[in-house]
Write a protein that holds these residues in place. Structure first.
Motif, PDB file in Angstrom:
ATOM      1  N   GLU A   1      -3.909 -37.931  16.052  1.00  0.00           N
ATOM      2  CA  GLU A   1      -3.042 -38.691  16.525  1.00  0.00           C
ATOM      3  C   GLU A   1      -3.194 -39.910  14.657  1.00  0.00           C
ATOM      4  OE1 GLU A   1      -1.932 -41.738  18.985  1.00  0.00           O
ATOM      5  OE2 GLU A   1      -1.533 -40.078  20.607  1.00  0.00           O
ATOM      6  N   ARG A   2      -3.607 -40.155  14.893  1.00  0.00           N
ATOM      7  CA  ARG A   2      -3.910 -40.987  13.599  1.00  0.00           C
ATOM      8  C   ARG A   2      -3.781 -40.164  12.220  1.00  0.00           C
ATOM      9  NH1 ARG A   2      -9.119 -45.654  14.703  1.00  0.00           N
ATOM     10  NH2 ARG A   2      -7.832 -46.410  15.722  1.00  0.00           N
ATOM     11  N   LEU A   3      -4.223 -38.683  11.837  1.00  0.00           N
ATOM     12  CA  LEU A   3      -4.076 -38.153  11.623  1.00  0.00           C
ATOM     13  C   LEU A   3      -3.286 -37.082  10.948  1.00  0.00           C
ATOM     14  CD1 LEU A   3      -6.226 -35.985   9.708  1.00  0.00           C
ATOM     15  CD2 LEU A   3      -6.319 -33.880  11.137  1.00  0.00           C
ATOM     16  N   VAL A   4      -2.456 -37.532  12.186  1.00  0.00           N
ATOM     17  CA  VAL A   4      -1.069 -36.834  12.424  1.00  0.00           C
ATOM     18  C   VAL A   4      -0.288 -37.259  11.675  1.00  0.00           C
ATOM     19  CG1 VAL A   4       0.841 -36.155  13.365  1.00  0.00           C
ATOM     20  CG2 VAL A   4      -0.870 -35.126  14.446  1.00  0.00           C
ATOM     21  N   GLU A   5      -0.258 -39.042  11.731  1.00  0.00           N
ATOM     22  CA  GLU A   5       0.256 -40.046  11.108  1.00  0.00           C
ATOM     23  C   GLU A   5      -0.305 -40.044   9.229  1.00  0.00           C
ATOM     24  OE1 GLU A   5      -0.171 -43.347  13.018  1.00  0.00           O
ATOM     25  OE2 GLU A   5       0.956 -42.793  14.966  1.00  0.00           O
ATOM     26  N   ALA A   6      -0.999 -39.747   9.732  1.00  0.00           N
ATOM     27  CA  ALA A   6      -1.566 -40.012   8.008  1.00  0.00           C
ATOM     28  C   ALA A   6      -0.851 -39.090   6.777  1.00  0.00           C
ATOM     29  CB  ALA A   6      -3.131 -39.918   7.545  1.00  0.00           C
ATOM     30  N   ARG A   7      -0.935 -37.737   8.293  1.00  0.00           N
ATOM     31  CA  ARG A   7      -0.257 -36.425   6.957  1.00  0.00           C
ATOM     32  C   ARG A   7       0.853 -36.661   6.384  1.00  0.00           C
ATOM     33  NH1 ARG A   7      -3.361 -31.569   9.165  1.00  0.00           N
ATOM     34  NH2 ARG A   7      -5.290 -31.518   8.618  1.00  0.00           N
ATOM     35  N   LEU A   8       2.119 -36.929   8.100  1.00  0.00           N
ATOM     36  CA  LEU A   8       3.414 -37.290   7.778  1.00  0.00           C
ATOM     37  C   LEU A   8       3.896 -38.645   7.204  1.00  0.00           C
ATOM     38  CD1 LEU A   8       3.956 -37.077  11.470  1.00  0.00           C
ATOM     39  CD2 LEU A   8       5.217 -35.543   9.827  1.00  0.00           C
ATOM     40  N   ALA A   9       3.027 -38.959   6.435  1.00  0.00           N
ATOM     41  CA  ALA A   9       3.025 -40.372   5.936  1.00  0.00           C
ATOM     42  C   ALA A   9       2.702 -39.917   4.307  1.00  0.00           C
ATOM     43  CB  ALA A   9       2.034 -41.846   5.836  1.00  0.00           C
ATOM     44  N   GLU A  10       1.663 -39.267   3.963  1.00  0.00           N
ATOM     45  CA  GLU A  10       1.760 -38.610   3.131  1.00  0.00           C
ATOM     46  C   GLU A  10       3.215 -38.011   1.834  1.00  0.00           C
ATOM     47  OE1 GLU A  10      -1.600 -35.940   1.692  1.00  0.00           O
ATOM     48  OE2 GLU A  10      -3.079 -37.615   2.263  1.00  0.00           O
TER      49      GLU A  10
END
Length: 89
Positions: free
Chosen positions: A3-12
């Motif tokens: 989830e953190r990885l997905v959130e980081a990619r979406l934020a980018e």
């Protein structure tokens, strides 16, 4: 973890898209303001070169202030992230 990885990619991705939208808005504002000054000067039958010079000056100042605003916004965001990162939660 995922989830953190997905959130980081979406934020980018969203940050990049917001930057592009800001640049588009600055470009649109620059063109519209330049054309408004040009059209107004021509309708009022002012000397052509004076109108063109004023139009370029206004468009240039809109572009510079828009870029300055985006730059200051990015700097303030980075500063806020650093301040929040140091604060214990």
């Amino acid at each position: 973890m995922i989830e953190r990885l997905v959130e980081a990619r979406l934020a980018e991705r969203f940050e990049a898209e917001s930057f592009h939208w800001r640049m588009r808005l600055i470009a649109i504002e620059t063109v519209i303001m330049g054309l408004l000054v040009l059209a107004t000067g021509l309708v009022l039958k002012q000397p052509f070169m004076m109108v063109v010079r004023a139009s370029v000056l206004i468009a240039g100042s809109c572009l510079v202030t828009g870029l300055l605003l985006v730059g200051l916004s990015a700097i303030s965001t980075k500063v806020l992230h650093r301040i929040r990162g140091r604060r214990p939660r």
